[in-house]
Design a protein around this motif. Structure first.
Motif, PDB file in Angstrom:
ATOM      1  N   GLY A 162      10.758-117.284  34.189  1.00 32.20           N
ATOM      2  CA  GLY A 162      10.698-115.969  34.835  1.00 32.20           C
ATOM      3  C   GLY A 162      11.978-115.215  34.602  1.00 32.20           C
ATOM      4  N   PRO A 163      11.915-113.892  34.767  1.00 30.72           N
ATOM      5  CA  PRO A 163      13.133-113.104  34.559  1.00 30.72           C
ATOM      6  C   PRO A 163      14.155-113.370  35.664  1.00 30.72           C
ATOM      7  N   ASN A 164      15.330-112.775  35.509  1.00 32.59           N
ATOM      8  CA  ASN A 164      16.346-112.942  36.549  1.00 32.59           C
ATOM      9  C   ASN A 164      15.822-112.409  37.877  1.00 32.59           C
ATOM     10  N   VAL A 171       4.157-125.094  31.849  1.00 30.16           N
ATOM     11  CA  VAL A 171       5.055-124.076  32.389  1.00 30.16           C
ATOM     12  C   VAL A 171       4.419-123.388  33.597  1.00 30.16           C
ATOM     13  N   GLY A 172       5.280-122.847  34.435  1.00 33.15           N
ATOM     14  CA  GLY A 172       4.835-121.999  35.528  1.00 33.15           C
ATOM     15  C   GLY A 172       5.546-120.677  35.344  1.00 33.15           C
ATOM     16  N   ILE A 173       4.821-119.598  35.524  1.00 35.29           N
ATOM     17  CA  ILE A 173       5.466-118.299  35.327  1.00 35.29           C
ATOM     18  C   ILE A 173       5.660-117.618  36.671  1.00 35.29           C
ATOM     19  N   LEU A 174       6.913-117.356  36.968  1.00 35.62           N
ATOM     20  CA  LEU A 174       7.281-116.824  38.271  1.00 35.62           C
ATOM     21  C   LEU A 174       7.764-115.392  38.081  1.00 35.62           C
ATOM     22  N   TYR A 175       7.257-114.515  38.910  1.00 34.53           N
ATOM     23  CA  TYR A 175       7.695-113.126  38.819  1.00 34.53           C
ATOM     24  C   TYR A 175       7.726-112.536  40.217  1.00 34.53           C
ATOM     25  N   LYS A 229       2.692-116.574  38.800  1.00 35.98           N
ATOM     26  CA  LYS A 229       1.650-115.781  38.143  1.00 35.98           C
ATOM     27  C   LYS A 229       0.656-116.665  37.404  1.00 35.98           C
ATOM     28  N   ASP A 230       1.146-117.728  36.823  1.00 32.10           N
ATOM     29  CA  ASP A 230       0.268-118.596  36.045  1.00 32.10           C
ATOM     30  C   ASP A 230       0.936-119.954  35.917  1.00 32.10           C
ATOM     31  N   ILE A 231       0.120-120.970  35.758  1.00 28.36           N
ATOM     32  CA  ILE A 231       0.685-122.303  35.567  1.00 28.36           C
ATOM     33  C   ILE A 231      -0.274-123.097  34.704  1.00 28.36           C
ATOM     34  N   GLY A 232       0.252-123.866  33.787  1.00 27.44           N
ATOM     35  CA  GLY A 232      -0.636-124.671  32.968  1.00 27.44           C
ATOM     36  C   GLY A 232       0.067-125.237  31.766  1.00 27.44           C
ATOM     37  N   TYR A 242       3.164-113.715  25.618  1.00 27.67           N
ATOM     38  CA  TYR A 242       2.261-114.059  26.722  1.00 27.67           C
ATOM     39  C   TYR A 242       2.904-113.696  28.061  1.00 27.67           C
ATOM     40  N   PHE A 243       4.185-114.046  28.151  1.00 19.00           N
ATOM     41  CA  PHE A 243       4.929-113.806  29.373  1.00 19.00           C
ATOM     42  C   PHE A 243       4.984-112.308  29.697  1.00 19.00           C
ATOM     43  N   ILE A 244       5.277-111.538  28.662  1.00 21.17           N
ATOM     44  CA  ILE A 244       5.368-110.090  28.877  1.00 21.17           C
ATOM     45  C   ILE A 244       4.008-109.535  29.300  1.00 21.17           C
ATOM     46  N   ALA A 245       2.952-110.053  28.638  1.00 21.65           N
ATOM     47  CA  ALA A 245       1.599-109.596  28.986  1.00 21.65           C
ATOM     48  C   ALA A 245       1.291-109.918  30.447  1.00 21.65           C
ATOM     49  N   GLN A 246       1.642-111.108  30.861  1.00 17.23           N
ATOM     50  CA  GLN A 246       1.400-111.544  32.243  1.00 17.23           C
ATOM     51  C   GLN A 246       2.112-110.649  33.245  1.00 17.23           C
ATOM     52  N   VAL A 247       3.391-110.493  33.002  1.00 22.67           N
ATOM     53  CA  VAL A 247       4.229-109.749  33.930  1.00 22.67           C
ATOM     54  C   VAL A 247       3.794-108.296  33.999  1.00 22.67           C
TER      55      VAL A 247
END
Lengths: 311, 346
Positions: free
Chosen positions: B78-80, B244-248, B253-256, B335-340
Motif C-alpha cells: 500500500g502507499p504511504n 499479497v494484501g492491498i491496503l489503502y 482492498k484485496d487479498i490473495g 493492478y495496484f493502481i487499478a485497485q486503488v
C-alpha cells in the motif's frame, strides 16, 4: 531478572558512553579538589567548610546526573524508536521500566563512589599538608633548603599518594570516626537519589526531556521543603482557620505535603557541626521509606507505560 | 518451561483445528485503530485519558481481517499512510488496537510465548549507536533469553549471514543505512524465529542492498519460516511474495495469491519477428494495437489471444522468423493502481 539486568547494564553502558556524564563528573572532581583553595580562604572551621562543600557537591552532582543523563535515557528509546524492537521481544513493559531504573541508579551510584574517593582524597591531602604537617617539614629542612625544592615537591607528591591510599583504605575497609559519619551522610544521599530517580523515570515515561527535567528538580526542591510546608500548615492552623483564604491555603499546603516525598529525612547538617556531636545513622525508617516510596513511584510509571501507545 | 509446554499444546490444537489446510500463523479479526491526538495516549481498557481540548481523530486501520499461513511470504502492500506500519505495530504489541483482536501462532497479542518465536525489523531502524554490531546482537540475545555461550555463537553466525562480519566491532553510529538495515535483520533472526515481520525492509536501499534483502527473505522461506512484510516498492514485492494484501486508506482492498490476482489479467501479447515483408506489415497495422518497426525487426502488440495465434501462424507462410513471443501480464503495479483508483473513484 536476567532481562532486567540486561536492560540495566545496557542503560549503564549508554550513560557511561555519554559525554554529559563526563562533563558533570569532571566538574565535580575539580570542585572537590578545589576545596583545598577554599580552605585557604577560610578563617576558621576549615574542616567543616571542606566537609560541607564536598558533601554538597556529591549531593548536587548526583541530582544533576539523575536529571540530565537519566531523563534522556527513556526518552531516547521512544524518540529513536529502539523501543519498537525491545517491545517485540519476549519481555514485559515493567521489566523495561525496572531495567532503566536500576541502570540509571547504577550509573549514579558509580559516580557517587568516584566522587567520594576524590572527596576523601582531598580531606586526607589537606590533613597531610596542614600547617602542623608543613611546620614539621620546615623543621626538617636542612640549611639553605627552602620551600619549592625537589625535596619539598617530593614530600607533597608522597602526601598525595598516601592520601589516595588512605582514602581507598578508609572507604573500603576501615571507616574512622570522621568518615563513618561522612559515609552515613553519603548513604542517605544515595537513598534520596533512589526516590528522585524513580520520579525522573516516571516523568520521562510520559513527557518530553525538558519538562521531565523541570518536574524532577521541582520534586527535589519541594521534597526537601516538605517539612517546612507541613510546619506552615500547622502555623496556619494555630492562627485559626477563620477565613476562606486561610482554609484554602491550609488545604493546599496539606495536599502538597502529602503528595510529595519527605526528602528532609535524608538531609543532615552534620558537616556544619562539631565532630563530637552524635553521629548520623542510616536508620531503618529512612531505608524503608526510600524503598517504599521508590516502589510506589515506579509502579505508577509502570501503570502509565503498560498501556501506552508508542508512536 | 511449563508455560512453553502448555503453549505448544495449545498451538498444536489450533493447528489440528485447521486440519487439511495450512496452519494460520497470523490472524486478525476486525482490527481497527483510531489515533486520537491526546496529551497522553494511554489506553486502559475502555478508560482513555483525554486531556486535549478537542478530540482530533484519525482512522489508521479499518476492520482488518486477514490470515497468513505457515511457510508463506505475505506482502502487505500500500502507499504511504495506508496503515501498513500501524498493522505491524499492533501485531508487535507496540500500540493497542481500538477495536478487534489478532492472534499470532494461535496466541493473543502480547503473548510472551509467541513473542519468543517471532522476529521484527521496524521501518528505517535506528539502534543504540554507542554499541558495536556484536555488542548489540548480544544485548538483544539476552532479551530473548539466549544462554551466554550460544549468544556469542549466534551473533557471529548472523553477522556473517548479513555480510557484516568485518564491521562487527564498529560502533553502530558508523553504520550506513544499508548496514543498519542488515544488522536490523540480524537482530530479527536472533531467536531463530518461526515468523519474521519486516516493515519496509527494502526502502532506502540501493539495488544491490535490495537484492540482498530479497535473497535473505527467499532463503528464510526455504528454511520453512513465514515472512510477513510491508512494502510500497511493488516490483520488489512481486519478486518474492506468495500472497499479497492491498491496503489503502486503512482498508484491505484485496487479498490473495499473486498468481490468482494477476493471472486472469493478461494485458496483451507481444510478438517480435524478423524479416516480415512490407505488405504483411501494412496489413497488420490495421489489426493490431501497436506496431513498431526497427531495422529488420517488427514488434507487434495485440490484446486478443486469437489475434496473437493468427499472427504466429502466419509467420511461417511469410518467410519471417519468430524472435520472441511474450504474453504480458499485468504487473503488480498496474493492478495496484487499478485497485486503488477503482475504489477511490467508486
Amino acid at each position: 531478572m536476567g532481562k532486567i539486568w540486561a536492560i540495566a547494564f545496557n542503560t549503564f553502558k549508554e550513560a557511561v558512553r555519554n559525554r554529559i556524564l563526563y562533563i558533570l563528573l569532571i566538574f565535580a572532581v575539580v570542585l572537590l579538589l578545589f576545596s583545598g583553595a577554599v580552605r585557604e580562604l577560610t578563617i576558621s572551621a576549615q574542616e567543616k567548610v571542606i566537609r560541607s562543600l564536598g558533601l554538597g557537591c556529591i549531593n548536587i552532582f548526583g541530582l544533576l546526573i539523575a536529571v540530565f543523563v537519566g531523563i534522556g535515557l527513556v526518552y531516547n528509546e521512544l524518540d529513536k524508536k529502539t523501543i519498537y524492537t525491545i517491545i517485540s521481544k519476549p519481555i514485559d513493559r515493567w521489566q523495561f521500566i525496572l531495567g532503566k531504573y536500576f541502570g540509571l541508579l547504577l550509573t549514579i551510584y558509580v559516580n557517587i563512589l568516584i566522587m567520594t574517593v576524590f572527596f576523601y582524597f582531598s580531606l586526607y591531602y589537606q590533613s597531610f599538608t596542614s600547617e602542623e604537617a608543613l611546620e614539621k617539614l620546615y623543621a626538617s629542612l636542612g640549611p639553605g633548603e627552602s620551600v619549592g625544592t625537589p625535596r619539598h615537591l617530593a614530600y607533597l607528591a608522597w602526601s598525595g599518594l598516601r592520601s589516595i591510599l588512605n582514602a581507598l583504605k578508609t572507604l573500603c575497609f576501615f571507616p574512622d570516626e570522621v568518615t563513618a559519619n561522612l559515609q552515613a551522610v553519603i548513604l542517605m544521599t544515595c537513598l534520596e537519589l533512589a526516590i528522585i530517580t524513580a520520579f525522573a523515570i516516571l516523568y520521562s515515561s510520559f513527557s518530553t526531556p525538558t519538562l521531565s527535567a523541570i518536574l524532577t528538580v521541582f520534586t527535589f526542591v519541594i521534597g526537601r521543603s516538605n517539612e517546612d510546608i507541613i510546619r506552615y500548615s500547622w502555623f496556619l492552623e494555630r492562627k485559626g482557620l477563620t477565613s476562606a483564604a486561610a482554609v484554602m491555603k491550609y488545604r493546599i499546603a496539606q495536599f502538597i505535603a502529602h503528595i510529595t516525598p519527605n526528602l528532609k529525612i535524608y538531609y543532615s547538617d552534620t558537616s556544619y557541626r562539631a565532630l563530637s556531636d552524635p553521629p548520623v545513622v542510616v536508620d531503618t525508617y529512612a531505608i524503608l521509606y526510600g524503598v517504599a516510596y521508590s516502589a510506589l513511584i515506579l509502579s505508577l510509571a509502570v501503570l502509565v507505560f503498560r498501556r501506552r501507545n508508542f508512536k | 518451561m511449563n508455560e512453553n509446554r502448555r503453549g505448544s499444546v495449545r498451538c498444536d490444537q489450533s493447528r489440528l483445528a485447521q486440519a487439511g489446510t495450512m496452519a494460520a500463523v497470523v490472524e486478525t479479526f476486525g482490527l481497527t485503530k483510531v489515533y486520537t491526538l491526546d496529551f497522553l495516549d494511554v489506553e486502559h481498557g475502555r478508560l482513555k485519558l483525554r486531556l486535549s481540548r478537542s478530540r482530533r481523530q484519525r482512522v489508521a486501520l479499518k476492520d482488518l481481517n486477514l490470515t497468513v499461513e505457515e511457510g508463506e511470504i505475505f506482502g502487505l502492500l500500500g502507499p504511504n499512510g495506508a496503515g501498513k506500519t500501524t498493522t505491524l505495530k499492533i501485531l508487535m504489541g507496540i500500540i493497542f488496537p481500538t477495536r478487534g483482536s489478532a492472534r499470532i501462532l494461535g496466541r493473543p497479542l502480547g503473548d510472551k510465548w509467541a513473542k519468543a518465536r517471532l522476529g521484527f525489523l521496524p521501518e528505517n531502524p535506528y539502534f543504540y549507536d554507542y554499541l558495536t554490531g556484536r555488542e548489540f546482537l548480544k544485548y538483544y540475545g539476552q532479551l530473548y533469553g539466549v544462554p551466554r555461550r550460544e549468544r556469542e555463537q549466534r551473533a557471529n553466525v548472523l553477522l556473517a549471514r548479513v555480510g557484516l562480519r568485518d564491521a562487527a566491532n564498529l560502533p553502530l553510529k558508523g553504520y550506513s543505512k544499508g548496514m543498519l538495515q542488515r544488522i536490523g535483520l540480524a537482530q530479527a533472526l536472533l531467536n531463530d524465529p518461526q515468523i519474521i515481520f519486516l516493515d519496509e525492509p527494502q526502502s532506502g536501499l540501493d539495488p544491490l542492498g535490495r537484492k540482498e534483502i530479497r535473497d535473505i527473505i527467499l532463503q528464510l522461506r526455504e528454511e520453512g519460516k513465514t515472512v510477513f512484510f510491508s512494502s510500497h516498492i511493488l516490483s520488489d514485492a512481486e519478486l518474492v511474495c506468495d500472497r499479497v494484501g492491498i491496503l489503502y486508506s486503512g482498508e484491505l482492498k484485496d487479498i490473495g495469491k499473486l498468481r490468482d490476482l494477476l493471472s486472469t489479467r493478461i494485458k496483451n501479447y507481444e510478438i517480435v519477428a524478423r524479416g516480415v515483408p512490407e505488405a504483411a506489415l501494412q496489413q497488420w497495422r490495421a489489426r493490431v494495437d501497436r506496431l513498431l518497426v526497427q531495422k529488420n525487426e517488427a514488434m507487434v502488440i495485440v490484446r486478443e489471444e486469437s489475434e496473437a495465434r493468427a499472427i504466429l501462424a502466419s509467420l511461417g507462410g511469410l518467410g519471417a522468423t519468430l524472435v520472441s513471443f511474450n504474453p504480458r501480464r499485468e504487473t503488480l503495479e498496474e493492478y495496484f493502481i487499478a485497485q486503488v483508483r477503482g475504489r477511490s473513484d467508486g
